[in-house]
Motif scaffolding. Structure first.
Motif, PDB file in Angstrom:
ATOM      1  N   GLU A   8      -7.168  14.133 -30.048  1.00 31.56           N
ATOM      2  CA  GLU A   8      -6.480  12.847 -30.162  1.00 31.56           C
ATOM      3  C   GLU A   8      -7.363  11.786 -30.819  1.00 31.56           C
ATOM      4  O   GLU A   8      -6.915  10.655 -31.010  1.00 31.56           O
ATOM      5  N   GLU A   9      -8.586  12.159 -31.125  1.00 30.78           N
ATOM      6  CA  GLU A   9      -9.539  11.247 -31.750  1.00 30.78           C
ATOM      7  C   GLU A   9      -9.793  11.600 -33.210  1.00 30.78           C
ATOM      8  O   GLU A   9     -10.781  11.154 -33.800  1.00 30.78           O
ATOM      9  N   GLY A  10      -8.919  12.426 -33.776  1.00 33.29           N
ATOM     10  CA  GLY A  10      -9.040  12.787 -35.186  1.00 33.29           C
ATOM     11  C   GLY A  10     -10.012  13.902 -35.478  1.00 33.29           C
ATOM     12  O   GLY A  10     -10.406  14.099 -36.628  1.00 33.29           O
ATOM     13  N   ALA A  31     -21.734  15.760 -44.537  1.00 31.74           N
ATOM     14  CA  ALA A  31     -22.548  15.105 -43.508  1.00 31.74           C
ATOM     15  C   ALA A  31     -22.244  15.701 -42.143  1.00 31.74           C
ATOM     16  O   ALA A  31     -21.152  16.222 -41.890  1.00 31.74           O
ATOM     17  N   GLY A  32     -23.218  15.615 -41.262  1.00 34.29           N
ATOM     18  CA  GLY A  32     -22.950  15.834 -39.861  1.00 34.29           C
ATOM     19  C   GLY A  32     -22.330  14.575 -39.259  1.00 34.29           C
ATOM     20  O   GLY A  32     -22.150  13.562 -39.948  1.00 34.29           O
ATOM     21  N   SER A  33     -22.007  14.645 -37.983  1.00 32.08           N
ATOM     22  CA  SER A  33     -21.497  13.454 -37.286  1.00 32.08           C
ATOM     23  C   SER A  33     -22.176  13.371 -35.928  1.00 32.08           C
ATOM     24  O   SER A  33     -21.679  13.934 -34.940  1.00 32.08           O
ATOM     25  N   PRO A  34     -23.328  12.706 -35.865  1.00 34.23           N
ATOM     26  CA  PRO A  34     -23.995  12.569 -34.562  1.00 34.23           C
ATOM     27  C   PRO A  34     -23.098  11.949 -33.493  1.00 34.23           C
ATOM     28  O   PRO A  34     -23.187  12.314 -32.316  1.00 34.23           O
ATOM     29  N   GLU A  35     -22.213  11.046 -33.903  1.00 38.20           N
ATOM     30  CA  GLU A  35     -21.319  10.402 -32.928  1.00 38.20           C
ATOM     31  C   GLU A  35     -20.360  11.420 -32.318  1.00 38.20           C
ATOM     32  O   GLU A  35     -20.183  11.478 -31.087  1.00 38.20           O
ATOM     33  N   VAL A  36     -19.736  12.255 -33.148  1.00 40.58           N
ATOM     34  CA  VAL A  36     -18.830  13.282 -32.625  1.00 40.58           C
ATOM     35  C   VAL A  36     -19.620  14.331 -31.850  1.00 40.58           C
ATOM     36  O   VAL A  36     -19.150  14.846 -30.825  1.00 40.58           O
ATOM     37  N   PRO A  39      -3.837  19.939 -34.364  1.00 39.92           N
ATOM     38  CA  PRO A  39      -3.853  21.289 -33.806  1.00 39.92           C
ATOM     39  C   PRO A  39      -5.281  21.801 -33.705  1.00 39.92           C
ATOM     40  O   PRO A  39      -6.226  21.134 -34.149  1.00 39.92           O
ATOM     41  N   THR A  40      -5.451  22.962 -33.115  1.00 45.50           N
ATOM     42  CA  THR A  40      -6.721  23.670 -33.167  1.00 45.50           C
ATOM     43  C   THR A  40      -6.487  24.983 -33.904  1.00 45.50           C
ATOM     44  O   THR A  40      -5.364  25.505 -33.929  1.00 45.50           O
ATOM     45  N   ARG A  64      -5.305  13.980 -42.097  1.00 47.18           N
ATOM     46  CA  ARG A  64      -6.632  14.444 -42.473  1.00 47.18           C
ATOM     47  C   ARG A  64      -7.615  14.153 -41.335  1.00 47.18           C
ATOM     48  O   ARG A  64      -7.664  13.036 -40.827  1.00 47.18           O
ATOM     49  N   PRO A  65      -8.404  15.130 -40.915  1.00 50.40           N
ATOM     50  CA  PRO A  65      -9.333  14.885 -39.815  1.00 50.40           C
ATOM     51  C   PRO A  65     -10.418  13.888 -40.202  1.00 50.40           C
ATOM     52  O   PRO A  65     -10.838  13.828 -41.359  1.00 50.40           O
ATOM     53  N   ARG A  66     -10.897  13.154 -39.209  1.00 49.74           N
ATOM     54  CA  ARG A  66     -12.056  12.297 -39.466  1.00 49.74           C
ATOM     55  C   ARG A  66     -13.341  13.097 -39.324  1.00 49.74           C
ATOM     56  O   ARG A  66     -14.398  12.696 -39.842  1.00 49.74           O
TER      57      ARG A  66
END
Length: 266
Positions: free
Chosen positions: A164-166, A91-96, A4-5, A46-48
Protein backbone atom coordinates in the motif's frame (compact mmCIF):
# COMPACT_ATOMS: atom_id res chain seq x y z
CA UNK A 1 -3.52 1.73 -4.65
CA UNK A 2 -2.40 -1.70 -3.47
CA UNK A 3 0.16 -3.33 -5.73
CA UNK A 4 0.08 -7.07 -6.44
CA UNK A 5 2.96 -9.34 -5.50
CA UNK A 6 4.80 -11.48 -8.03
CA UNK A 7 6.77 -14.68 -8.33
CA UNK A 8 8.80 -14.53 -11.54
CA UNK A 9 11.27 -16.82 -13.29
CA UNK A 10 14.70 -15.28 -13.69
CA UNK A 11 15.99 -17.65 -16.36
CA UNK A 12 19.42 -19.23 -16.43
CA UNK A 13 22.46 -17.08 -15.79
CA UNK A 14 22.58 -14.11 -18.20
CA UNK A 15 20.32 -15.97 -20.66
CA UNK A 16 18.64 -12.88 -22.13
CA UNK A 17 21.97 -11.17 -22.90
CA UNK A 18 24.14 -13.80 -24.58
CA UNK A 19 24.51 -11.81 -27.80
CA UNK A 20 27.44 -9.42 -27.40
CA UNK A 21 25.88 -7.23 -30.08
CA UNK A 22 22.69 -6.77 -28.10
CA UNK A 23 20.51 -8.96 -30.29
CA UNK A 24 17.60 -11.08 -29.06
CA UNK A 25 18.27 -14.14 -26.89
CA UNK A 26 18.05 -17.72 -28.06
CA UNK A 27 14.46 -18.39 -29.08
CA UNK A 28 13.85 -20.66 -26.09
CA UNK A 29 14.13 -17.64 -23.76
CA UNK A 30 12.07 -15.15 -25.74
CA UNK A 31 8.63 -15.87 -24.19
CA UNK A 32 10.12 -15.46 -20.71
CA UNK A 33 11.83 -12.26 -21.80
CA UNK A 34 8.53 -10.93 -23.18
CA UNK A 35 6.75 -11.76 -19.92
CA UNK A 36 9.36 -9.95 -17.85
CA UNK A 37 9.39 -6.99 -20.25
CA UNK A 38 5.65 -6.50 -19.73
CA UNK A 39 5.56 -6.69 -15.94
CA UNK A 40 5.67 -3.01 -15.04
CA UNK A 41 3.09 -2.05 -17.68
CA UNK A 42 0.77 -4.73 -16.28
CA UNK A 43 0.67 -3.13 -12.82
CA UNK A 44 -2.11 -0.78 -11.69
CA UNK A 45 0.53 1.92 -11.09
CA UNK A 46 4.27 2.27 -11.43
CA UNK A 47 6.03 1.21 -8.22
CA UNK A 48 8.04 3.74 -6.27
CA UNK A 49 10.39 0.90 -5.30
CA UNK A 50 10.85 -2.85 -5.68
CA UNK A 51 11.55 -5.26 -2.83
CA UNK A 52 13.04 -8.42 -4.29
CA UNK A 53 13.99 -11.77 -2.78
CA UNK A 54 16.16 -14.00 -4.97
CA UNK A 55 16.89 -17.70 -4.88
CA UNK A 56 20.60 -16.82 -4.92
CA UNK A 57 20.97 -15.27 -1.47
CA UNK A 58 20.61 -17.28 1.74
CA UNK A 59 21.65 -16.11 5.21
CA UNK A 60 21.07 -17.50 8.73
CA UNK A 61 18.64 -14.67 9.52
CA UNK A 62 16.74 -12.60 6.99
CA UNK A 63 19.14 -9.95 5.70
CA UNK A 64 18.10 -6.68 4.06
CA UNK A 65 20.46 -4.70 1.85
CA UNK A 66 20.39 -1.04 2.90
CA UNK A 67 22.95 0.33 0.44
CA UNK A 68 22.36 3.32 -1.81
CA UNK A 69 24.19 2.03 -4.92
CA UNK A 70 24.68 -1.74 -4.86
CA UNK A 71 27.19 -3.23 -7.27
CA UNK A 72 26.37 -6.29 -9.37
CA UNK A 73 27.43 -9.78 -8.33
CA UNK A 74 28.18 -11.90 -11.42
CA UNK A 75 27.47 -15.17 -9.66
CA UNK A 76 27.37 -17.40 -12.74
CA UNK A 77 30.11 -19.36 -14.39
CA UNK A 78 31.22 -20.40 -17.86
CA UNK A 79 29.37 -17.73 -19.83
CA UNK A 80 30.79 -15.38 -22.50
CA UNK A 81 33.13 -12.68 -21.25
CA UNK A 82 30.80 -9.81 -22.15
CA UNK A 83 28.17 -11.11 -19.72
CA UNK A 84 30.49 -10.21 -16.84
CA UNK A 85 30.26 -6.56 -17.83
CA UNK A 86 26.47 -6.22 -17.91
CA UNK A 87 25.14 -3.13 -16.15
CA UNK A 88 21.93 -2.31 -14.30
CA UNK A 89 22.58 0.88 -12.41
CA UNK A 90 19.40 1.38 -10.41
CA UNK A 91 19.59 2.99 -6.99
CA UNK A 92 18.94 1.20 -3.77
CA UNK A 93 16.38 2.58 -1.32
CA UNK A 94 17.71 2.75 2.23
CA UNK A 95 14.34 4.13 3.34
CA UNK A 96 12.39 1.14 1.98
CA UNK A 97 15.09 -1.22 3.27
CA UNK A 98 14.76 0.11 6.79
CA UNK A 99 10.98 0.05 6.54
CA UNK A 100 11.26 -3.61 5.49
CA UNK A 101 13.51 -4.47 8.42
CA UNK A 102 11.21 -2.67 10.85
CA UNK A 103 8.12 -4.51 9.59
CA UNK A 104 9.87 -7.86 9.97
CA UNK A 105 11.13 -7.08 13.46
CA UNK A 106 7.69 -5.91 14.53
CA UNK A 107 6.37 -9.33 13.50
CA UNK A 108 9.00 -11.09 15.58
CA UNK A 109 11.51 -12.03 12.87
CA UNK A 110 15.25 -11.76 13.37
CA UNK A 111 16.69 -9.33 10.82
CA UNK A 112 20.20 -8.28 9.82
CA UNK A 113 21.03 -5.29 7.63
CA UNK A 114 24.11 -4.91 5.43
CA UNK A 115 25.34 -2.65 2.65
CA UNK A 116 28.25 -4.51 1.03
CA UNK A 117 26.83 -7.35 -1.07
CA UNK A 118 26.04 -6.76 -4.73
CA UNK A 119 22.79 -7.67 -6.45
CA UNK A 120 23.03 -11.24 -7.72
CA UNK A 121 21.87 -12.39 -11.15
CA UNK A 122 18.50 -13.42 -9.74
CA UNK A 123 17.94 -9.68 -9.35
CA UNK A 124 19.78 -7.81 -12.08
CA UNK A 125 19.18 -10.18 -15.01
CA UNK A 126 15.35 -10.11 -14.84
CA UNK A 127 15.37 -6.44 -13.86
CA UNK A 128 17.46 -5.53 -16.92
CA UNK A 129 14.49 -6.83 -18.91
CA UNK A 130 11.64 -5.60 -16.69
CA UNK A 131 13.08 -2.15 -15.89
CA UNK A 132 15.61 -1.46 -18.65
CA UNK A 133 15.91 2.19 -17.68
CA UNK A 134 17.00 1.19 -14.16
CA UNK A 135 14.74 3.99 -12.94
CA UNK A 136 12.93 2.22 -10.08
CA UNK A 137 14.91 1.88 -6.82
CA UNK A 138 15.35 -1.68 -5.60
CA UNK A 139 15.99 -3.36 -2.27
CA UNK A 140 17.13 -6.98 -2.05
CA UNK A 141 16.24 -9.23 0.85
CA UNK A 142 17.71 -12.66 1.50
CA UNK A 143 16.07 -15.98 2.07
CA UNK A 144 16.51 -17.51 5.49
CA UNK A 145 18.99 -20.36 5.15
CA UNK A 146 16.74 -22.94 6.80
CA UNK A 147 14.39 -22.56 3.79
CA UNK A 148 11.39 -23.19 6.01
CA UNK A 149 8.30 -22.71 3.80
CA UNK A 150 5.87 -21.63 6.52
CA UNK A 151 8.41 -19.19 7.94
CA UNK A 152 8.89 -17.56 4.54
CA UNK A 153 5.13 -17.27 4.06
CA UNK A 154 5.01 -15.55 7.46
CA UNK A 155 7.85 -13.25 6.40
CA UNK A 156 5.84 -12.30 3.35
CA UNK A 157 2.74 -11.61 5.43
CA UNK A 158 4.73 -9.21 7.62
CA UNK A 159 5.73 -7.28 4.50
CA UNK A 160 2.22 -6.99 3.05
CA UNK A 161 1.66 -3.37 4.24
CA UNK A 162 4.45 -2.23 1.91
CA UNK A 163 2.14 -2.98 -1.01
CA UNK A 164 0.00 0.00 0.00
CA UNK A 165 3.09 2.20 0.07
CA UNK A 166 3.96 1.76 -3.61
CA UNK A 167 6.44 -1.08 -3.09
CA UNK A 168 6.30 -4.01 -5.50
CA UNK A 169 7.25 -7.25 -3.75
CA UNK A 170 8.85 -9.75 -6.13
CA UNK A 171 10.06 -13.29 -5.56
CA UNK A 172 12.66 -14.25 -8.16
CA UNK A 173 13.36 -17.93 -8.71
CA UNK A 174 12.24 -20.78 -10.95
CA UNK A 175 9.16 -22.94 -10.43
CA UNK A 176 11.19 -25.90 -11.76
CA UNK A 177 14.89 -26.03 -10.97
CA UNK A 178 16.66 -29.35 -11.43
CA UNK A 179 19.86 -28.61 -13.32
CA UNK A 180 20.70 -32.24 -14.03
CA UNK A 181 17.30 -33.00 -15.57
CA UNK A 182 16.87 -31.38 -18.96
CA UNK A 183 15.39 -32.16 -22.33
CA UNK A 184 12.04 -33.32 -23.71
CA UNK A 185 12.13 -36.50 -21.63
CA UNK A 186 11.61 -34.33 -18.54
CA UNK A 187 8.54 -32.45 -19.75
CA UNK A 188 5.83 -34.97 -18.84
CA UNK A 189 6.98 -35.19 -15.23
CA UNK A 190 7.57 -31.42 -15.08
CA UNK A 191 4.01 -30.89 -16.31
CA UNK A 192 2.57 -33.03 -13.52
CA UNK A 193 4.60 -31.09 -10.97
CA UNK A 194 3.60 -27.75 -12.45
CA UNK A 195 -0.08 -28.66 -12.51
CA UNK A 196 0.05 -29.71 -8.86
CA UNK A 197 1.98 -26.63 -7.80
CA UNK A 198 -0.37 -24.33 -9.69
CA UNK A 199 -3.41 -25.97 -8.13
CA UNK A 200 -1.93 -25.31 -4.69
CA UNK A 201 -0.85 -21.74 -5.45
CA UNK A 202 -4.20 -20.77 -6.96
CA UNK A 203 -6.33 -22.45 -4.27
CA UNK A 204 -9.27 -20.11 -3.70
CA UNK A 205 -9.26 -20.37 0.09
CA UNK A 206 -6.27 -18.32 1.34
CA UNK A 207 -5.66 -20.35 4.50
CA UNK A 208 -5.80 -23.61 2.60
CA UNK A 209 -3.54 -22.10 -0.08
CA UNK A 210 -0.89 -21.33 2.51
CA UNK A 211 -1.13 -24.83 3.94
CA UNK A 212 -0.87 -26.52 0.55
CA UNK A 213 2.06 -24.44 -0.65
CA UNK A 214 3.91 -24.79 2.66
CA UNK A 215 3.61 -28.56 2.12
CA UNK A 216 5.06 -28.28 -1.39
CA UNK A 217 7.37 -31.27 -0.96
CA UNK A 218 4.36 -33.57 -0.65
CA UNK A 219 3.25 -32.66 -4.19
CA UNK A 220 3.97 -35.08 -7.06
CA UNK A 221 7.61 -35.03 -8.20
CA UNK A 222 8.46 -32.24 -5.77
CA UNK A 223 12.04 -33.28 -5.07
CA UNK A 224 12.61 -34.06 -8.73
CA UNK A 225 11.57 -30.51 -9.60
CA UNK A 226 13.53 -29.02 -6.69
CA UNK A 227 16.33 -31.18 -5.27
CA UNK A 228 17.08 -28.06 -3.22
CA UNK A 229 14.34 -25.58 -2.41
CA UNK A 230 16.06 -22.20 -2.75
CA UNK A 231 14.56 -21.36 -6.15
CA UNK A 232 11.04 -22.10 -4.91
CA UNK A 233 11.18 -20.25 -1.58
CA UNK A 234 10.82 -16.77 -3.13
CA UNK A 235 7.33 -17.96 -4.11
CA UNK A 236 6.51 -18.38 -0.42
CA UNK A 237 7.41 -14.76 0.31
CA UNK A 238 5.33 -13.47 -2.61
CA UNK A 239 2.39 -15.66 -1.59
CA UNK A 240 2.57 -14.53 2.02
CA UNK A 241 2.72 -10.87 1.02
CA UNK A 242 -0.26 -11.46 -1.25
CA UNK A 243 -2.39 -12.12 1.82
CA UNK A 244 -5.93 -13.17 1.03
CA UNK A 245 -5.90 -11.78 -2.52
CA UNK A 246 -6.69 -14.01 -5.46
CA UNK A 247 -3.78 -15.85 -7.07
CA UNK A 248 -3.32 -16.53 -10.77
CA UNK A 249 -0.67 -18.11 -12.96
CA UNK A 250 0.21 -15.36 -15.42
CA UNK A 251 3.10 -17.08 -17.23
CA UNK A 252 3.76 -20.64 -18.38
CA UNK A 253 6.22 -21.99 -20.92
CA UNK A 254 8.52 -24.93 -21.59
CA UNK A 255 12.24 -24.15 -21.36
CA UNK A 256 14.91 -26.86 -21.83
CA UNK A 257 12.17 -29.41 -21.20
CA UNK A 258 11.16 -27.71 -17.95
CA UNK A 259 7.66 -26.40 -17.44
CA UNK A 260 8.12 -22.97 -15.87
CA UNK A 261 5.38 -20.79 -14.38
CA UNK A 262 5.03 -17.32 -12.91
CA UNK A 263 2.36 -16.25 -10.42
CA UNK A 264 0.61 -13.04 -9.35
CA UNK A 265 -1.21 -12.34 -6.10
CA UNK A 266 -3.71 -9.50 -6.14
Amino acid sequence: MTLPTLFVPHGGGPCFFMDAGGGPPDSVWRPMQAYLAGLVASLPERPRAILMVSGHWETPAVTVHVGERPALLYDYYGFPEHTYHLRWDAAGSPEVARRTAAALRAAGHEVVVEAARGWDHGVFVPMMVAVPGADIPLVQMSLRADLDPAAHIAIGRALAPLREEGVLIVGSGMSFHSLRARGPQVTAVATEWDDALTAAVTEADPARRRERVASWDSLPHARFAHPEAEHLLPLMVALGAGGDDAAVRDYRDVVMGWVVSGYRFG
